[in-house]
Motif scaffolding. Structure first.
Motif: not given
Length: 323
Positions: A3-12, A14-17, A252-261
């Motif tokens: 499984h790809a890592p899941r980032l907490p929303a509080v990190v995800g 700002p990373l999206a921004v 890459g960031i988008s693929a990582l973030l959609v799982r959490t956000l």
């Protein structure tokens, strides 16, 4: 299955921004390269091609990249996800096509509003359907308000540049293309997020994006070259080739973030970053005709407020659609 890592929303979030901030710079570089080559399609192919070379190197050199490559064939053979997801990168190529075909008529500002409208509306639908790796997310009043407010914020931010784009009737058909491109972008994010989970890393999902996107752009460019001939030679300045690597980071960031956000919130965060990046470029590196007024500054702020509204909880009994 890894499984790809899941980032907490509080990190995800700002990373999206932050990821979205790079989008205007990508556009500025690609536009400059297109002018230098006198061929927007060739510029897009160069961007995808440099990104592809970088992703091949990363996939072979990094342990996680090699692990993702080992999972690629089993994931496809075992149908862990629909095989059409392998072609997610063609959506990015189609987005480039829509830019080259319509920005000359619509202008960047109107193109941006139309694309954002399509992306935010489809983000709601994609989250509701559960296509992405984050599962189903209900359409709540707060999410609808956030979408409407985001589109209004973007329209307000770019309003100083909307003058002189033509009559409404003449723009209806050209506007449909960026709206459709924006709609497809949400599906691309969901596809990439899903494949990243099954590969165990967003590296392989990003690589497959550049493979499929580069293949489509290469075919289109070869057809164009056969009809109209080749354009100008490639420039020697190194900065013309930064858009591809920046695209690797973005995908890459988008693929990582959609799982959490989820798809919608990831898209909204990147839209906010896009407005902030545009504002920074206009202030620090203005181009001829650049206009910075109150709306240019207030639009990104209002977009950030729309994102905060979208993240607010809503009581279960008040949900409009709940899966």
């Amino acid at each position: 299955m890894s499984h790809a890592p899941r980032l907490p929303a509080v990190v995800g979030l700002p990373l999206a921004v932050v990821a979205g901030v790079a989008i205007p710079l990508q556009g500025r570089i690609n536009g400059a390269l297109g002018q230098r080559l006198d061929d927007g399609l060739a510029a897009a192919l160069v961007s995808f091609g440099t990104g592809l070379v970088l992703m091949i190197a990363i996939s072979l050199l990094l342990p996680r990249g090699r692990a993702g490559l080992r999972e690629l064939v089993p994931a496809v053979r075992e149908r862990r996800f629909p095989r059409i997801y392998l072609a997610a990168g063609t959506i990015g190529a189609l987005f480039v096509f829509s830019q080259s075909l319509t920005i000359g008529l619509l202008g960047v500002a109107l193109f941006t509003v139309a694309a954002v409208m399509g992306q935010t509306i489809s983000g709601l639908a994609v989250d509701r359907s559960g296509i992405g790796p984050g599962g189903k997310r209900a359409i709540t009043p707060m999410r609808i308000i956030g979408v409407v407010l985001t589109v209004a914020s973007v329209a307000w931010a770019v309003s100083p540049r909307l003058e002189g784009t033509g009559t409404t009737a003449a723009l209806i058909l050209p506007l449909l293309l960026p709206v459709a491109a924006g709609i497809l972008m949400s599906f691309q994010q969901a596809m990439n997020g899903t494949t990243a989970v099954h590969y165990g890393t967003p590296i392989t999902a990003t690589l497959m994006n550049f493979i499929s996107g580069s293949a489509l752009l290469l075919a289109a460019w070869l057809l164009k070259a056969a009809v109209a001939g080749f354009g100008e030679p490639l420039p020697g300045e190194w900065w013309y080739y930064l858009r591809g690597p920046m695209g690797c980071v973005f995908i890459g960031i988008s693929a990582l973030l959609v799982r959490t956000l989820g798809v919608l919130l990831t898209g909204l965060g990147m839209i906010a970053g896009q407005l902030l990046g545009s504002l920074a470029l206009d202030l620090l590196f203005p181009t001829p005709g650049t206009v910075v007024v109150f709306a240019t500054i207030a639009g990104p702020v209002l977009t950030l407020g729309a994102i905060m509204l979208t993240t607010l909880p809503w009581k279960r009994r008040s949900l409009l659609f709940h899966g």
